[in-house]
Design a protein around this motif. Sequence first.
Motif, PDB file in Angstrom:
ATOM      1  N   LYS A 248       0.826  -1.198   0.000  1.00 13.56           N
ATOM      2  CA  LYS A 248       0.000   0.000   0.000  1.00 13.56           C
ATOM      3  C   LYS A 248       0.868   1.259   0.000  1.00 13.56           C
ATOM      4  N   LYS A 249       1.921   1.241   0.849  1.00  8.98           N
ATOM      5  CA  LYS A 249       2.837   2.393   0.871  1.00  8.98           C
ATOM      6  C   LYS A 249       3.545   2.547  -0.476  1.00  8.98           C
ATOM      7  N   TYR A 250       3.952   1.394  -1.036  1.00  9.03           N
ATOM      8  CA  TYR A 250       4.657   1.416  -2.314  1.00  9.03           C
ATOM      9  C   TYR A 250       3.758   1.974  -3.414  1.00  9.03           C
ATOM     10  N   ARG A 251       2.504   1.480  -3.459  1.00  5.98           N
ATOM     11  CA  ARG A 251       1.582   1.972  -4.474  1.00  5.98           C
ATOM     12  C   ARG A 251       1.253   3.443  -4.258  1.00  5.98           C
ATOM     13  N   SER A 252       1.092   3.844  -2.989  1.00  8.48           N
ATOM     14  CA  SER A 252       0.808   5.240  -2.695  1.00  8.48           C
ATOM     15  C   SER A 252       1.956   6.128  -3.150  1.00  8.48           C
ATOM     16  N   LEU A 253       3.167   5.682  -2.912  1.00 10.29           N
ATOM     17  CA  LEU A 253       4.331   6.454  -3.322  1.00 10.29           C
ATOM     18  C   LEU A 253       4.382   6.589  -4.837  1.00 10.29           C
ATOM     19  N   ILE A 254       4.176   5.472  -5.531  1.00 12.45           N
ATOM     20  CA  ILE A 254       4.237   5.498  -6.994  1.00 12.45           C
ATOM     21  C   ILE A 254       3.112   6.351  -7.577  1.00 12.45           C
ATOM     22  N   HIS A 255       1.905   6.251  -6.999  1.00 15.42           N
ATOM     23  CA  HIS A 255       0.766   6.949  -7.570  1.00 15.42           C
ATOM     24  C   HIS A 255       0.769   8.435  -7.245  1.00 15.42           C
ATOM     25  N   ASN A 256       1.409   8.839  -6.159  1.00 16.85           N
ATOM     26  CA  ASN A 256       1.369  10.245  -5.752  1.00 16.85           C
ATOM     27  C   ASN A 256       2.597  11.037  -6.176  1.00 16.85           C
ATOM     28  N   VAL A 257       3.669  10.370  -6.543  1.00 20.52           N
ATOM     29  CA  VAL A 257       4.869  11.093  -6.927  1.00 20.52           C
ATOM     30  C   VAL A 257       4.628  11.816  -8.254  1.00 20.52           C
ATOM     31  N   GLN A 258       5.185  13.010  -8.392  1.00 22.01           N
ATOM     32  CA  GLN A 258       4.986  13.817  -9.588  1.00 22.01           C
ATOM     33  C   GLN A 258       5.966  13.444 -10.694  1.00 22.01           C
ATOM     34  N   VAL A 259       6.146  12.166 -10.864  1.00 22.52           N
ATOM     35  CA  VAL A 259       7.003  11.625 -11.924  1.00 22.52           C
ATOM     36  C   VAL A 259       6.279  10.425 -12.519  1.00 22.52           C
ATOM     37  N   ALA A 260       6.272  10.336 -13.850  1.00 21.55           N
ATOM     38  CA  ALA A 260       5.646   9.188 -14.502  1.00 21.55           C
ATOM     39  C   ALA A 260       6.525   7.950 -14.303  1.00 21.55           C
ATOM     40  N   ILE A 261       5.943   6.855 -13.807  1.00 22.16           N
ATOM     41  CA  ILE A 261       6.703   5.640 -13.486  1.00 22.16           C
ATOM     42  C   ILE A 261       5.994   4.439 -14.109  1.00 22.16           C
ATOM     43  N   ILE A 262       6.785   3.582 -14.771  1.00 19.59           N
ATOM     44  CA  ILE A 262       6.292   2.326 -15.321  1.00 19.59           C
ATOM     45  C   ILE A 262       7.238   1.218 -14.869  1.00 19.59           C
ATOM     46  N   LEU A 263       6.668   0.109 -14.416  1.00 23.33           N
ATOM     47  CA  LEU A 263       7.456  -1.046 -14.006  1.00 23.33           C
ATOM     48  C   LEU A 263       7.324  -2.133 -15.069  1.00 23.33           C
ATOM     49  N   PHE A 264       8.467  -2.650 -15.521  1.00 24.00           N
ATOM     50  CA  PHE A 264       8.507  -3.741 -16.492  1.00 24.00           C
ATOM     51  C   PHE A 264       9.141  -4.967 -15.833  1.00 24.00           C
ATOM     52  N   ASP A 265       8.737  -6.132 -16.313  1.00 27.45           N
ATOM     53  CA  ASP A 265       9.415  -7.341 -15.836  1.00 27.45           C
ATOM     54  C   ASP A 265      10.623  -7.618 -16.728  1.00 27.45           C
ATOM     55  N   GLY A 266      11.272  -8.722 -16.494  1.00 33.06           N
ATOM     56  CA  GLY A 266      12.493  -9.033 -17.227  1.00 33.06           C
ATOM     57  C   GLY A 266      12.273  -9.295 -18.697  1.00 33.06           C
ATOM     58  N   GLU A 350      16.602  -4.128 -11.707  1.00 28.21           N
ATOM     59  CA  GLU A 350      16.747  -4.898 -10.476  1.00 28.21           C
ATOM     60  C   GLU A 350      17.148  -6.316 -10.863  1.00 28.21           C
ATOM     61  N   TYR A 351      18.076  -6.892 -10.092  1.00 27.64           N
ATOM     62  CA  TYR A 351      18.661  -8.188 -10.450  1.00 27.64           C
ATOM     63  C   TYR A 351      18.307  -9.234  -9.393  1.00 27.64           C
ATOM     64  N   ASP A 352      18.276 -10.489  -9.835  1.00 30.56           N
ATOM     65  CA  ASP A 352      18.145 -11.584  -8.880  1.00 30.56           C
ATOM     66  C   ASP A 352      19.541 -12.040  -8.464  1.00 30.56           C
ATOM     67  N   ASP A 353      19.602 -13.103  -7.666  1.00 27.46           N
ATOM     68  CA  ASP A 353      20.896 -13.584  -7.166  1.00 27.46           C
ATOM     69  C   ASP A 353      21.808 -14.048  -8.293  1.00 27.46           C
ATOM     70  N   ALA A 354      21.207 -14.457  -9.400  1.00 31.01           N
ATOM     71  CA  ALA A 354      22.017 -14.940 -10.524  1.00 31.01           C
ATOM     72  C   ALA A 354      22.440 -13.803 -11.442  1.00 31.01           C
ATOM     73  N   GLY A 355      22.057 -12.579 -11.120  1.00 31.22           N
ATOM     74  CA  GLY A 355      22.443 -11.444 -11.953  1.00 31.22           C
ATOM     75  C   GLY A 355      21.491 -11.190 -13.102  1.00 31.22           C
ATOM     76  N   HIS A 356      20.356 -11.884 -13.130  1.00 32.79           N
ATOM     77  CA  HIS A 356      19.367 -11.672 -14.182  1.00 32.79           C
ATOM     78  C   HIS A 356      18.458 -10.507 -13.798  1.00 32.79           C
ATOM     79  N   ILE A 357      18.054  -9.749 -14.807  1.00 34.73           N
ATOM     80  CA  ILE A 357      17.145  -8.619 -14.562  1.00 34.73           C
ATOM     81  C   ILE A 357      15.746  -9.154 -14.331  1.00 34.73           C
ATOM     82  N   THR A 358      15.202  -8.817 -13.187  1.00 38.42           N
ATOM     83  CA  THR A 358      13.842  -9.254 -12.858  1.00 38.42           C
ATOM     84  C   THR A 358      12.829  -8.128 -13.022  1.00 38.42           C
ATOM     85  N   GLN A 359      13.306  -6.905 -12.973  1.00 45.39           N
ATOM     86  CA  GLN A 359      12.380  -5.772 -13.063  1.00 45.39           C
ATOM     87  C   GLN A 359      13.145  -4.536 -13.524  1.00 45.39           C
TER      88      GLN A 359
END
Length: 762
Positions: A248-266, A350-359
Amino acid sequence: MMLGRLSRFLFGTLRGRLVVGVAVVHALMMTLLVADLTQRQRSMLLDRQIEEATALSQALATSGAGWIAADDVSGLQELVEVQRRYPEILFAILADQDGRVLADTDSSRRGSYLLDLPREAHVSVLSGTPALVDIAAPAIVGGRQVGWARVGIGQRVASEKLGEIFRSGVVYAIGAIVIGAVIAWFMGQWITRRLYAVQETINAVRSGDHQARSLVVGDDEAAVMGREFNAMLDSLAQRDAELRASEKKYRSLIHNVQVAIILFDGQGRVLNSNPLAQEMLGLIEDKPQGEALLDPAWHLLKEDGSVLPLDEYPFRKVLSSHQPLRDDVTGISHPGLSEVIWVLANAEPEYDDAGHITQVTVSFVDITERKRAEDALRLSSERLQLATRVANIGIWDWDIVHNELVWDDSMYQLYGIQRGEFGGAYDAWMRTLHPEDKAHTDGEIQAALRGEREYAPEFRIIRTDGSIRYIKADSRTIRDQGGIPLHMIGTNIDITEHKKAEEEILKLNQTLEQRVTERTAELLAANKELEGFSYSVSHDLRAPLRHIDGFLALLKVKAGASLDDKSLHYMNTISMATKRMGTLVDDLLAFLRMRRKDMATEDVDLATLLQEVIQEFEPETLGRDIAWCIGKLPKVTGDRAMLHIVLVNLISNALKFTQKRAKSVIEVGCQHAAMEAIVFIRDNGVGFDMQYADKLFGVFQRLHAMDEFEGSGIGLANVRRIISRHGGRTWAEGKVDGGATFYFSLPHVADKEVMPGKPDHF
């Protein structure tokens, strides 16, 4: 001690009770078939172990599913370690969907892969031998498999128990038949009831009742399992609450910040986006999670305005390079936008333990206004450069602190110096100045540095080819807060041609002044000669006219009686012509005197002056029907006598040319303009033809015959001369047999200067 352990095992555990019960029942019912009974018992034990292993693996899968989804390796390891409490367990493993071991009772195997997992997501018996029961159960969250739970149980203890049962069964078979049957029946009921109670709790939780808890009490396996299950549910509930709060805090931060943000998976699929990104990119709020952002209706642009290839999209760059993206200027265009939005894109992987991009987190900051300002500044700079080149204006910047002087291309052209030939310092520039101008120019520089005035002198330079050019400088001094000069920025303009033109104009002015003086002297001399001649002619004409008139009078006296009517008419005609000639000479002399007369300035009330003039004409107007319409007239500054002559001539004309009307109407009024007062005298007389209006104010100019209206033709010329000397204008409007209006204007007192004592000339 051993008997106590055996007793607790046989009567204090579910497994022991089941073994004893089954052994007793088999001993009572199958005394003769002990071997067969043992074999059947072993088979049943194996099946039961498979059931226990299945239940354990399912419980482990259920307990670990959430932690596998959260990739909480430490929590998973703790969960696996708890499984060591089971005596028969050989191993317990939790792995992700791909079989990568996340937690194991043997920690050395973490990170390795399980290659013998089933392909389908259901509980599978991988091994069902007496030596090992190996069960694999899928871990499922929200209907989606996230991993596997694998449990291995051995039969070493069970085999030993079966041997004891076999040996004891033979001895006690006969005596235990009845008792075993009764005990088996009661114990079956007892054990099944408690197990079903735990299973019912599991089913309730599985159906969505996360508040359900096991009510089984005691110290047996069912009670322990119930308590552990309850503890696991409490822990999961706490973690779930914490996870929801964090999300909830994470979504609130993303939705209220005055910057356009998009999250992609790997794989480049959209995981989430905030409202600003949805608005900026034209996305819909309920865009399915995981959908690829490849909508053909919109596209990104390069900074030069061309379409950005898909491989150069911010998240694609990060996925291909495995490096963050910083401050990438990108344009956004889609049908919902009236104009391109320019953004500053940043992307963080963002990377996992194997160094792969997860996000990949991509942020966009709207810099459209800044981009417009930069484009406008660049365009203005280009225009300025073009203007300076066209106007031949050089721009310079002097860093006073470091004595660095920077020129643009136009400066080098002005001074005729190549870039490599200029030292780029104040001293190098001083060497280009004309020796006679160095001291003055340096003094102007020093005055500007002291803050007395800005540096803006004119000076000469000597170019490398020896030519001398005139330069006009202008500048602005930039200071720190303490007033210390830091920079001086300015321009140089080549004014050589302007200087040459000034010299030519000066020479021409000197020559022109001399010529004007000479011509003025010649004109004054000519005027004096003309005036002398005019007076001489006028005076010389008077004597013959007097003689003619005198002798004509004597002739009438002596010979008048003997002359006939025709001769007398001739004599009268000669007399009238002589008198008219005398009148013309008198008017001409008056006109000449008017031209020579000095003006006296005083305040003149035109209304009063007009009344005096009208009174002067009363004897001549007796018996005439005259309507005077007098408006409000201004007070002016001028020569009263001259203005009296003006009104006399104009009123005389009005009376003369209306004498044939039954009723004369004469109107006098004033119109006020911005810079002057306009007086008019309007009558209803015979008027005149406007095509001859330019002749009215000429000397001896008449529009009517003498037998119609008398006059010398000098009156209106006198009017124009007087009004002109007062700085005004004269004109007339008329219509044949429709009356006439004569106008004269006099400047307002504050707008004119009267020069007394300075007569005009021809």
